[in-house]
Write an enzyme that holds these catalytic residues in place. Structure first.
Site, PDB file in Angstrom:
ATOM      1  N   ASP A 282       2.194 -18.244  10.139  1.00 39.10           N
ATOM      2  CA  ASP A 282       1.741 -16.987  10.501  1.00 39.10           C
ATOM      3  C   ASP A 282       2.601 -15.635   9.329  1.00 39.10           C
ATOM      4  O   ASP A 282       3.650 -16.477   8.301  1.00 39.10           O
ATOM      5  CB  ASP A 282       2.394 -16.888  11.678  1.00 39.10           C
TER       6      ASP A 282
HETATM    7  C1  NOJ Z   1       2.453 -11.606  12.704  1.00 44.26           C
HETATM    8  C2  NOJ Z   1       1.716 -11.882  14.426  1.00 44.26           C
HETATM    9  O1  NOJ Z   1       2.539 -12.864  15.157  1.00 44.26           O
HETATM   10  C3  NOJ Z   1      -0.006 -12.681  13.891  1.00 44.26           C
HETATM   11  O2  NOJ Z   1      -0.084 -12.682  15.243  1.00 44.26           O
HETATM   12  C4  NOJ Z   1      -0.367 -11.564  13.556  1.00 44.26           C
HETATM   13  O3  NOJ Z   1      -1.897 -12.267  13.477  1.00 44.26           O
HETATM   14  C5  NOJ Z   1       0.314 -11.662  11.947  1.00 44.26           C
HETATM   15  N1  NOJ Z   1       1.755 -10.665  12.061  1.00 44.26           N
HETATM   16  C6  NOJ Z   1       0.018 -10.283  10.978  1.00 44.26           C
HETATM   17  O4  NOJ Z   1      -0.502  -9.310  11.275  1.00 44.26           O
END
Ligand code: NOJ
Length: 748
Positions: A282
């Site tokens: 993430d």
């Molecule tokens: C953080 C989020 O937790 C995740 O779900 C998302 O896909 C990413 N950022 C990218 O934007």
């Protein structure tokens, strides 16, 4: 002589082409891998954000364009549009090996056409509809140069304080699993190689939804049993459905950050589940292992993450800055790097990007998808299915039929509340805003106006803001209500109050809104309340007094039209809650499939001696699986084909469902099973199947479920997945609380 040479050369060329074509994708991957330097391999494991739309802290730019030219970047996120993706892909084509970039984006519930938020859509229990919305989202996004969506979010959520409940399918592992599979299949379409297929990414692996206190990014402390039984099944279902990728999560799980968690990624995902795709971290989560205190610095963080099986680093630059040294220091074997790079390259080959890196860049397709009427029609259909009718009593002082549906001929309707005229709110948190949104998104006011007769007068008053302490608008709202035959109020939480980093400790209607409902109700006019939210809210007074309540969540581009269809009876609501609604925050976590206790509370009067509160009902305000219709469905008794079965046999459970009301309608018939005695304590009920049936008024239908041993399995005292002989109960009904029951035995 020269002629023979030319012929020979042509034949040789043909041979080379044919054998290259005959190569399997794995062979092609290996040939590319064989040409790569260590730095180029690490480049493939590196992902940066584009220059806009960040959902986390952006690392220092470091001249992205040059890095692409040098082959130091495998993927970018938040880059869309044919022109932009083409420009960046052209840079990648200037790199030594011309390995194409992958463009990823959060296409969570639509790209151009915005669909209901995923939790709302889950209320449809309609896997074909959810597959369709994912398909349309993929088609629109793929036409704009996107290859990969960071969806579906398949985290089970039992805590509505957590803002990300809106992104998932609710609390249940069975429902969550079938929805996960449907969404993966929807995004990936007929398969990679097609220009409308997006790679799916099941996230966040794993247990992110169980953040302590419902606080986003918080720690998770969970038994292995709960992990196996509740939180992992939707991921397994996504993998089995062919999900190309998984994203790991920010949380630590029992002390080990998910990003650096071998047990999750090596034992389960890449081990037992044989996952062949790749894992992306993430946003910054590899670097965040330093904040967790799990790694001293980027060097250690990269070591932990790559060892645990995180193949691509989203935005933390831990890999690009440290992996080369880690390999040179002998801390990481080249095999590990090769495995990660192989997984990434394989997907690029499968997507056809090595054949044509620009195949997703078509101005014509982008144009075709931009204002696609069929997509909007599908959106409206799915939005209607996502609406949940929570209450439909007669107006105060009247007996008989519920207040809804309303007549289109009503003379005067008062439309009151901060969401009636709202536009952007209707598309929810994870939706993209486009410059022409205000002309595309149908507000609730507009939807109602489109629906009623030309003689109907619509009066409007905002009444109050979403969240302030002023009652200055009450007088005008009361005045408007007094002039009307019916009042429709639209209240709720702001659309950006749910989503990432949107945890709330107080789930009540914000500001003065419930006071406004009370004031309007006091006029004695019949009141319908539309409840707008990305999570279960708490609105006890409204629920106990107002005759009609519709939970609209956030329904997307055609929200207003879909809501009007339900209000005025052109669509008979059929949604069922995929998550329990608490009475107060004090009941959280609340879910229907809790374990038996030694002192089970069976009614509210039991509360002093049982597993209950002394000051609060044990029951949720609205239970899992609940949702009303304008018609009434009666259930007969369950007929079993046999009262016992062996492990290699099955039982058929049949029930007759009758539409006993005055409207045609659709019912979701739910099957729950309970294992009465086990080597470990079992839940009081577990959803094991459901069927949607459409019944014209007055008609009946027999609905059958086959119960085989797979529906009886669980993780026993040694965490082995099996069924134990003994007595079981079957429940079939209209919600987790309103069921018929029967019993059978699984014999040796
Ligand atoms: C953080 C989020 O937790 C995740 O779900 C998302 O896909 C990413 N950022 C990218 O934007």
């Amino acid at each position: 002589m020269r002629k023979y040479f030319v012929l020979f050369a042509a034949a040789l060329f043909q041979f080379i082409i044919c054998s290259a074509q005959k190569k399997t994708i794995d062979q092609k991957v290996d040939s590319v891998l064989g040409l790569m330097t260590l730095d180029e391999k690490i480049g493939q494991m590196n992902q940066y954000n584009g220059d806009w739309d960040a959902t986390g802290p952006i690392t220092k730019d470091g001249d992205k364009q040059n890095q692409i030219r040098k082959g130091m970047l495998g993927s970018m996120l938040n880059v869309t549009g044919v022109e932009h993706t083409r420009t960046l892909q052209e840079l990648a084509m200037q790199s030594r090996l011309k390995i194409p970039l992958l463009f990823g984006q959060d296409i969570i519930h639509g790209y151009r056409t915005i669909f209901p938020i995923p939790l709302a859509e889950a209320c449809s229990w309609d896997t074909a509809a959810m597959r369709l919305s994912a398909r349309i989202a993929a088609t629109e996004a793929a036409a704009a140069g996107v290859h990969w969506t960071f969806a579906p979010m398949v985290d089970i959520a039992r805590d509505p304080r957590w803002g990300r409940v809106m992104e998932g399918a609710g609390e249940d592992p069975f429902l969550g699993s079938v929805i996960a599979a449907a969404r993966v299949k929807g995004f990936q379409g007929a398969g990679f190689g097609n220009v409308d297929a997006l790679m799916a990414c099941a996230k966040h692996f794993a247990a992110y939804g169980a953040a302590i206190g419902g606080r986003d990014y918080n720690s998770v402390d969970m038994s292995e049993r709960t992990l196996l039984e509740i939180y992992l099944p939707p991921f397994r279902a996504a993998v089995d459905a062919g999900a190309a990728t998984l994203m790991n999560s920010f949380n630590d799980l029992n002390g080990i950050p998910a990003t650096g968690n071998k047990h999750l990624q090596r034992d389960f995902l890449k081990g037992q589940w044989k996952f062949k795709g790749f894992v992306v971290s993430d946003w910054g989560s590899i670097g965040e292992m330093i904040n967790h205190g799990f790694a001293k610095d980027g060097y250690e963080a990269a070591l932990e993450a790559v060892t645990a099986g995180s193949d691509m680093d989203m935005e933390s630059r831990s890999y690009i800055n440290n992996l080369s040294k880690l390999v040179k220091d002998g801390k990481i074997k080249m095999q590990l790097i090769d495995d990660a790079v192989r997984r990434i390259l394989r997907k690029k080959f499968e997507m056809g990007l090595f054949d044509d890196p620009f195949r997703f860049c078509s101005k014509e397709r982008e144009q075709q998808q931009w204002n696609n009427a069929n997509n909007l029609a599908a959106e409206k259909m799915i939005a209607k299915k996502s609406i949940v009718l929570l209450k439909n009593d007669p107006p105060p002082g009247k007996a008989g039929m519920g207040l809804l549906p309303l007549s289109k001929q009503i003379r005067t309707i008062a439309l009151i509340g901060p969401f009636i005229q709202a536009v952007r709110d209707n598309i929810g948190f994870w939706a993209y805003s486009w410059p022409d949104d205000s002309s595309r998104i149908v507000s609730q006011f507009q939807g109602i106006k489109n629906k009623v007769s030309s003689n109907t007068k619509l009066l409007y008053a905002k009444g109050c803001e979403i969240n302030d302490s002023s009652q200055a608008g009450f007088a005008e709202a009361i005045n408007v209500a007094r002039q009307a035959d019916v009042v429709i109020m639209s209240v709720g939480e702001a659309s950006d109050w749910s989503g990432e980093a949107k945890s709330r400790s107080n789930l009540h209607l914000p500001g003065m809104q419930e006071e406004l409902v009370k004031a309007i109700y006091a006029t004695g006019k019949p009141v319908v309340v539309l409840m707008n939210a990305g999570r279960p809210l708490i609105f006890d007074w409204t629920a106990d007094h107002v005759p009609a309540i519709i939970y609209t969540w956030w329904l997307g581009t055609k929200a207003g039209d879909a809501i009007a269809d339900v209000l005025f009876g052109d669509y008979n609501p059929s949604g069922k809650l995929p998550i329990s609604f608490p009475r107060t925050e004090g009941q959280i976590p609340i879910y229907y499939n809790y374990y038996h206790t030694g002192r089970p509370a069976t009614s509210d009067s039991d509360r002093f001696f049982r597993s209950a509160y002394i000051d609060l009902s044990i029951y949720p305000k609205f239970p899992f699986g609940f949702g009303l219709s304008y018609t009434r469905f009666d259930y007969g008794n369950i007929q079993l084909s046999s009262a016992s079965m062996r492990a290699n046999q099955s039982i058929k459970a049949t029930i007759t469902v009758t539409n006993a009301g005055n409207y045609d309608g659709e019912e979701t018939v739910q099957l729950y099973i309970q294992d009465l005695v086990g080597s470990v304590v079992r839940p009081v009920k577990e959803l094991k199947g459901f069927q949607k049936v459409f019944l014209p008024k007055g008609q009946s239908k027999q609905v059958s479920f086959t119960i085989d041993v797979d529906k009886l399995k669980f993780y026993n005292s040694e965490l082995k997945y099996l069924a134990e002989p003994g007595d079981f109960k079957i429940y079939i009904g209209t919600s987790s609380q309103n069921v018929k029951e029967a019993a059978f035995t699984l014999t040796q």
